[in-house]
Design a protein around this motif. Sequence first.
Motif: not given
Length: 166
Positions: A49-53
């Motif tokens: 669910t977190v941005p993939q960065n």
Amino acid sequence: MKCLNAFILACLIVASLVSCKTSEADAQLNSKKRQVEKALPELAREIQTVPQNFDAITAALENYLRENPEAYGAAFAIDLARAGKLSSFYVYRHDGRFIRMNLDDPKYNYPAQQWFTQPKQLNRAVWSHPYFDEGGGNITMITYSIPVFSDGRFLGIITTDLSVGD
């Protein structure tokens, strides 16, 4: 004969003490492993669910380590086919603080590491054998790895490391 009996008795006492210490260490390690086996699946769900960065993933990993003091380090190794480049975001403890890094060095080659290949091939969580993690945590450790999927697509491997050194 008395000296030999005394020597044998002393050896038996030392062996017993070593065995007790080993049993205690094994029990402590098994307790830590059970804690990791309970906590890491929640992180696997969260990581989807977190941005993939780098910043978002390492923040989630650092928060996980704060909540799980038995863990030495944690990583999310993104599938090379999905990312198009080496991206394995790793956080570990060092001198009372957290170190964040990307294990993207081709010499480290995380897609060939047992902690990545085995859970991916078996499609299930796996504990590694003890190994020295040169280029990552730089300690002897064991790693618990879980494959992460989203909508049936393989995203990567989420891990927790436990120190098994002195």
